[in-house]
Design a protein around this motif. Structure first.
Motif, PDB file in Angstrom:
ATOM      1  N   ASN A   8      30.749  48.311  39.784  1.00  0.00           N
ATOM      2  CA  ASN A   8      31.958  48.994  40.231  1.00  0.00           C
ATOM      3  C   ASN A   8      31.888  49.453  41.666  1.00  0.00           C
ATOM      4  OD1 ASN A   8      32.963  48.790  37.710  1.00  0.00           O
ATOM      5  ND2 ASN A   8      32.263  50.800  37.057  1.00  0.00           N
TER       6      ASN A   8
ATOM      7  N   LEU B  89      45.545  37.372  36.776  1.00  0.00           N
ATOM      8  CA  LEU B  89      44.227  37.992  36.848  1.00  0.00           C
ATOM      9  C   LEU B  89      43.878  38.672  35.530  1.00  0.00           C
ATOM     10  CD1 LEU B  89      41.756  38.807  38.408  1.00  0.00           C
ATOM     11  CD2 LEU B  89      43.004  40.701  39.390  1.00  0.00           C
ATOM     12  N   MET B  90      44.861  39.408  34.990  1.00  0.00           N
ATOM     13  CA  MET B  90      44.601  40.163  33.768  1.00  0.00           C
ATOM     14  C   MET B  90      44.315  39.212  32.603  1.00  0.00           C
ATOM     15  SD  MET B  90      46.872  43.372  32.571  1.00  0.00           S
ATOM     16  CE  MET B  90      48.360  42.481  32.292  1.00  0.00           C
TER      17      MET B  90
ATOM     18  N   MET C 242      41.046  37.147  32.881  1.00  0.00           N
ATOM     19  CA  MET C 242      39.848  37.962  32.657  1.00  0.00           C
ATOM     20  C   MET C 242      39.723  38.398  31.208  1.00  0.00           C
ATOM     21  SD  MET C 242      37.782  38.617  35.273  1.00  0.00           S
ATOM     22  CE  MET C 242      37.606  36.890  35.129  1.00  0.00           C
ATOM     23  N   ILE C 243      40.857  38.556  30.521  1.00  0.00           N
ATOM     24  CA  ILE C 243      40.775  38.946  29.111  1.00  0.00           C
ATOM     25  C   ILE C 243      40.284  37.768  28.269  1.00  0.00           C
ATOM     26  CG2 ILE C 243      42.126  39.613  27.088  1.00  0.00           C
ATOM     27  CD1 ILE C 243      43.898  41.246  28.902  1.00  0.00           C
TER      28      ILE C 243
ATOM     29  N   PRO D 253      36.661  34.979  30.533  1.00  0.00           N
ATOM     30  CA  PRO D 253      35.895  35.765  31.512  1.00  0.00           C
ATOM     31  C   PRO D 253      35.097  34.893  32.475  1.00  0.00           C
ATOM     32  CG  PRO D 253      35.394  36.437  29.269  1.00  0.00           C
ATOM     33  CD  PRO D 253      36.268  35.251  29.169  1.00  0.00           C
TER      34      PRO D 253
ATOM     35  N   VAL E 152      31.614  33.182  21.874  1.00  0.00           N
ATOM     36  CA  VAL E 152      32.093  34.305  22.666  1.00  0.00           C
ATOM     37  C   VAL E 152      30.938  34.941  23.419  1.00  0.00           C
ATOM     38  CG1 VAL E 152      33.073  36.603  22.537  1.00  0.00           C
ATOM     39  CG2 VAL E 152      34.038  34.775  21.171  1.00  0.00           C
TER      40      VAL E 152
ATOM     41  N   THR F  56      30.272  35.551  27.518  1.00  0.00           N
ATOM     42  CA  THR F  56      30.174  36.851  28.190  1.00  0.00           C
ATOM     43  C   THR F  56      28.950  36.935  29.084  1.00  0.00           C
ATOM     44  OG1 THR F  56      29.011  37.697  26.298  1.00  0.00           O
ATOM     45  CG2 THR F  56      31.380  38.127  26.406  1.00  0.00           C
TER      46      THR F  56
ATOM     47  N   LEU G 256      29.080  35.493  34.836  1.00  0.00           N
ATOM     48  CA  LEU G 256      29.444  36.452  35.881  1.00  0.00           C
ATOM     49  C   LEU G 256      28.482  37.624  35.970  1.00  0.00           C
ATOM     50  CD1 LEU G 256      32.921  37.127  37.030  1.00  0.00           C
ATOM     51  CD2 LEU G 256      31.376  39.012  37.113  1.00  0.00           C
TER      52      LEU G 256
ATOM     53  N   SER H  86      45.979  46.967  24.293  1.00  0.00           N
ATOM     54  CA  SER H  86      46.311  45.552  24.444  1.00  0.00           C
ATOM     55  C   SER H  86      45.298  44.824  25.327  1.00  0.00           C
ATOM     56  CB  SER H  86      47.710  45.406  25.032  1.00  0.00           C
ATOM     57  OG  SER H  86      47.781  46.090  26.266  1.00  0.00           O
ATOM     58  N   ALA H  87      44.991  45.391  26.485  1.00  0.00           N
ATOM     59  CA  ALA H  87      44.187  44.621  27.438  1.00  0.00           C
ATOM     60  C   ALA H  87      42.694  44.883  27.285  1.00  0.00           C
ATOM     61  CB  ALA H  87      44.631  44.940  28.860  1.00  0.00           C
TER      62      ALA H  87
ATOM     63  N   THR I 106      41.133  43.929  23.665  1.00  0.00           N
ATOM     64  CA  THR I 106      41.121  42.517  23.302  1.00  0.00           C
ATOM     65  C   THR I 106      40.267  41.684  24.247  1.00  0.00           C
ATOM     66  OG1 THR I 106      43.179  42.380  24.490  1.00  0.00           O
ATOM     67  CG2 THR I 106      43.321  42.357  22.095  1.00  0.00           C
ATOM     68  N   ALA I 107      39.759  42.296  25.321  1.00  0.00           N
ATOM     69  CA  ALA I 107      38.985  41.523  26.297  1.00  0.00           C
ATOM     70  C   ALA I 107      37.768  40.917  25.611  1.00  0.00           C
ATOM     71  CB  ALA I 107      38.570  42.406  27.451  1.00  0.00           C
ATOM     72  N   ARG I 108      37.503  39.643  25.934  1.00  0.00           N
ATOM     73  CA  ARG I 108      36.376  38.958  25.303  1.00  0.00           C
ATOM     74  C   ARG I 108      35.049  39.484  25.815  1.00  0.00           C
ATOM     75  NH1 ARG I 108      37.793  33.151  24.350  1.00  0.00           N
ATOM     76  NH2 ARG I 108      39.449  33.352  22.815  1.00  0.00           N
ATOM     77  N   SER I 109      35.046  39.877  27.094  1.00  0.00           N
ATOM     78  CA  SER I 109      33.799  40.341  27.668  1.00  0.00           C
ATOM     79  C   SER I 109      33.908  41.832  27.941  1.00  0.00           C
ATOM     80  CB  SER I 109      33.524  39.610  28.976  1.00  0.00           C
ATOM     81  OG  SER I 109      32.530  40.281  29.690  1.00  0.00           O
ATOM     82  N   GLN I 110      32.891  42.553  27.603  1.00  0.00           N
ATOM     83  CA  GLN I 110      32.913  43.997  27.844  1.00  0.00           C
ATOM     84  C   GLN I 110      32.119  44.379  29.087  1.00  0.00           C
ATOM     85  OE1 GLN I 110      34.775  46.302  26.255  1.00  0.00           O
ATOM     86  NE2 GLN I 110      35.728  44.608  25.176  1.00  0.00           N
ATOM     87  N   GLN I 111      31.828  43.401  29.942  1.00  0.00           N
ATOM     88  CA  GLN I 111      31.090  43.730  31.161  1.00  0.00           C
ATOM     89  C   GLN I 111      31.967  44.531  32.118  1.00  0.00           C
ATOM     90  OE1 GLN I 111      29.549  40.117  32.821  1.00  0.00           O
ATOM     91  NE2 GLN I 111      27.556  40.583  31.950  1.00  0.00           N
ATOM     92  N   VAL I 112      31.341  45.491  32.808  1.00  0.00           N
ATOM     93  CA  VAL I 112      32.138  46.385  33.652  1.00  0.00           C
ATOM     94  C   VAL I 112      32.916  45.621  34.707  1.00  0.00           C
ATOM     95  CG1 VAL I 112      31.043  48.615  33.429  1.00  0.00           C
ATOM     96  CG2 VAL I 112      30.009  46.908  34.893  1.00  0.00           C
TER      97      VAL I 112
ATOM     98  N   ILE J 144      34.091  42.553  34.690  1.00  0.00           N
ATOM     99  CA  ILE J 144      35.249  41.887  34.100  1.00  0.00           C
ATOM    100  C   ILE J 144      36.344  42.919  33.830  1.00  0.00           C
ATOM    101  CG2 ILE J 144      36.050  40.550  32.131  1.00  0.00           C
ATOM    102  CD1 ILE J 144      34.085  38.873  33.440  1.00  0.00           C
TER     103      ILE J 144
ATOM    104  N   ILE K  44      40.258  43.354  35.087  1.00  0.00           N
ATOM    105  CA  ILE K  44      41.435  43.478  34.223  1.00  0.00           C
ATOM    106  C   ILE K  44      42.287  44.650  34.678  1.00  0.00           C
ATOM    107  CG2 ILE K  44      42.201  43.951  31.877  1.00  0.00           C
ATOM    108  CD1 ILE K  44      39.766  42.478  30.886  1.00  0.00           C
TER     109      ILE K  44
END
Lengths: 348, 312
Positions: free
Chosen positions: A127, A306-307, A310-311, A314, A341, A345, A348, B103-104, B107-113, B115, B119
């Protein structure tokens, strides 16, 4: 992480195919507007390839690359218009060569700035890295707008001269097409060589696990800074070319939205794929040209893309689609959806 | 506040009028504290989500915009009184925050910060674009909550809205403090942040806590957007700069720390206002980001944050 599973030799083959297509493309495209779009794709590809090396191979995110693009563009624009630079060069030095030298200096300058910024910035992770590059871009934008005695403020700079070789000016879309796409091919070749070299493998190691790479004796920080500088230099080249092509440069063309747009190109085309950069740039430029009629929707579409990408993908849109296709073709009963899946993940 | 006020007596040699300088100084400090309170609220919004899920939620910027714009729509177009339109706007934005998480994020496939931050960036751009389509680019005005009679304090002139900003910020901060320290839900949220698995084993629904954190950050962001609107006006892109400056404040104070958010916000507001008044107003917007970079380079954990230790 081989780009789309191509072999190394295959890349040479595909590069040749691309080169051939590029030679014949102008015969098909008669309208100068479409050539402009193709040129913009080429310009963006130069930037996106560099950024993809940084994001996809070294695993470092930057949403500040529009600043480096702007640095190249403004460096060229300022030195070729406001400053009477020609007096500094000896009289035997051909005048047409000066803008080219300035482009080289712009690349050097941007590289130096990227180096100085990269050293502290690339120590940050996740971040904070994203936000630091974003902050840098915003500061750059503010300086462009406020330092109007040099940068022309919010109106930017106009009247940047066309590039030339001798008496041959790159002043039409077709002529610039030849220039930008040969440079674009060159950046692609450089990137392929880099990716398949020791440096490239070191970068991949950093991408997969920085700690592991470090314990293997790779000076991770130094590699990250190097790739950062390289991508900034590519961006600077693209910026200089843009300034000499469009002949106008404004702060808007290197704002934070543009940074995000090039990141979307990387993400759509495929993170860590040199060819993906070309596809991503093509798709996004075409999209923004289609949506140009209703400009307000461009931003909405960019955000949505983008949203959603990325959802659901990834690792990037095109690799994601290819992977899904492949897994449908050979869906083995032992490979559950879960593991699919999970393997996604890890990108990246 | 800072933008709208022209500088007093610009042509007098400053060195010799100490009184003017002092007056200006307290004026700058007051307007700095006002914007600083807004930054503090925004920083808290960032912190709440971070503490529950570790996500950097850039939609926070849009919560601010939506808060101000929805209130303005209710008030100006529907003619609903402020006392009703403000709470309904806050509730709307709270629901939008929750909807976004449901919603976003979930449901995201990856939980990496990284990514997840993309989003949120995508969602932020999306909402900003929609706001431009719905409301256009013209700014909207909200009336002050009570009167416009200037008040003179310590040589500075302030409007009642500044007091509203202080009061609301203080009450939100106090309420959140007690929520996190005393209530069972607040404690559960902190537990979910501390250790997800342990919290889940103790019967806490971690997903619900994350949902709640997004809803709360939506509410706090909306409040920030609404209380600043009468001072600076509001438009479709007001949240972008405010949000990012609020983020800088959060980093300055220590990301995720509540006292840090307040301290960082107030410090940043005052520094920005002083820099704009005493040095140059042209680079006012750059101050926050220069501070952000400096903090990240020198001490990424901020003033009150604890340095993160990384486990391999």
């Amino acid at each position: 992480m081989q780009p789309f599973g191509f072999r190394e030799n295959a890349n040479t083959c595909y590069l040749l195919i691309l080169a051939f297509t590029l030679v014949f493309l102008p015969l098909l495209i008669r309208s100068s507007y479409y050539l402009l779009v193709v040129n913009l794709i080429g310009l963006n590809t130069i930037l996106v390839v560099g950024l993809n090396l940084l994001i996809g191979y070294a695993g470092q995110i930057s949403i500040g690359h529009a600043a480096f693009f702007g640095m190249g563009a403004y460096f060229s624009a300022i030195l070729t218009t406001s400053f009477g630079l020609s007096v500094w060069f000896p009289s035997w030095f051909p005048g047409w060569l000066i803008p080219w030298v300035i482009i080289l200096f712009a690349m050097l300058f941007t590289g130096a700035v990227a180096y100085l910024i990269g050293i502290p910035t690339l120590k940050l992770k996740g971040n904070y890295l994203v936000m630091a590059t974003l902050g840098f871009n915003i500061i750059f934008e503010i300086v462009l707008v406020e330092w109007d005695s040099v940068t022309g403020g919010a109106n930017g700079m106009a009247g940047v001269p066309y590039l030339a070789v001798g008496d041959f000016y790159f002043n039409s879309d077709l002529r610039f097409y030849c220039l930008v796409w040969s440079l674009c091919l060159l950046t692609l070749i450089v990137s392929f060589n880099l990716v398949n070299s020791r440096v490239g493998r070191a970068m991949k190691a950093i991408h997969d696990s920085e700690v592991a790479a470090n314990t293997m004796g790779i000076n991770t920080h130094r590699y990250k800074v190097k790739v950062f500088v390289l991508s900034a230099v590519f961006a600077s080249l693209a910026g200089s070319l843009y300034a000499h092509y469009i002949t106008v440069i404004t702060p808007k063309s290197c704002d934070i939205m543009y940074s995000i747009q090039v990141v979307i190109m990387v993400i759509v085309g495929g993170i860590g794929s040199v060819w993906g950069s070309l596809f991503g740039a093509t798709l996004l430029i075409l999209l923004s040209e289609v949506l140009h009629v209703i400009e307000k929707f461009n931003v909405v579409a960019l955000g949505l893309i983008l949203m959603l990408v990325m959802i659901f993908f990834p690792e990037g849109l095109i690799p994601g689609l290819l992977k899904r296709r492949r897994s449908q073709v050979q869906s083995s009963p032992f490979r559950s959806r879960r593991s699919e899946v999970r393997s996604q993940t890890s990108d990246l | 506040m800072g933008e709208s006020k022209p500088r007093a007596v610009p042509w007098k040699p400053r060195l010799f009028c100490v009184m003017t300088l002092l007056d200006n100084f307290s004026q700058f400090v007051f307007s700095g504290l006002t914007t600083g309170s807004i930054y503090a609220l925004i920083a808290i919004g960032f912190g709440v989500v971070h503490n529950a899920s570790g996500i950097m939620n850039l939609v926070q910027c849009e919560f601010i915009t939506l808060g101000g714009m929805i209130t303005a729509t209710f008030y100006t177009f529907a003619g609903i009184p402020l006392a009703v339109s403000i709470p309904s706007a806050i509730i709307t934005v709270t629901l939008i925050g929750a909807l976004f998480e449901r919603s976003a994020i979930r449901t995201a496939r990856s939980q990496q910060v990284v990514i997840l931050i993309f989003i949120t960036i995508g969602a932020s751009i999306f909402i900003k674009g929609l706001a431009l389509i719905v409301w256009g680019s013209d700014p909207f005005v909200l009336p002050p909550f009570s009167g416009n009679e200037p008040i003179h304090i310590l040589g500075a002139t302030i409007v009642p809205q500044n007091l509203w900003v202080f009061a609301i910020t203080i009450s939100v901060v106090t309420a959140l403090h007690f929520f996190f320290k005393k209530s069972i839900t607040g404690k559960a949220m902190r537990a979910a942040c501390c250790n997800r698995r342990a919290a889940a084993l103790a019967g806490i629904s971690v997903n619900r806590m994350i949902l709640l954190s997004f809803a709360m950050s939506g509410a706090v962001g909306a409040v920030a957007g609404i209380i600043i609107a009468p001072i600076t006006t509001t438009s479709y892109d007001v949240g972008f700069m405010l949000g990012l400056k609020g983020f800088s404040a959060a980093v300055l104070g220590g990301y995720g720390s509540m006292p840090g958010a307040v301290l960082g916000g107030l410090l940043l507001g005052v520094m920005e206002s002083l820099a704009a008044g005493l040095i140059s107003s042209a680079y006012k917007n750059a101050v926050a980001f220069i501070i952000l970079l400096l903090v990240l380079f020198i001490r990424p954990s901020g003033l009150l944050g604890e340095p993160e230790t990384e486990r391999v």
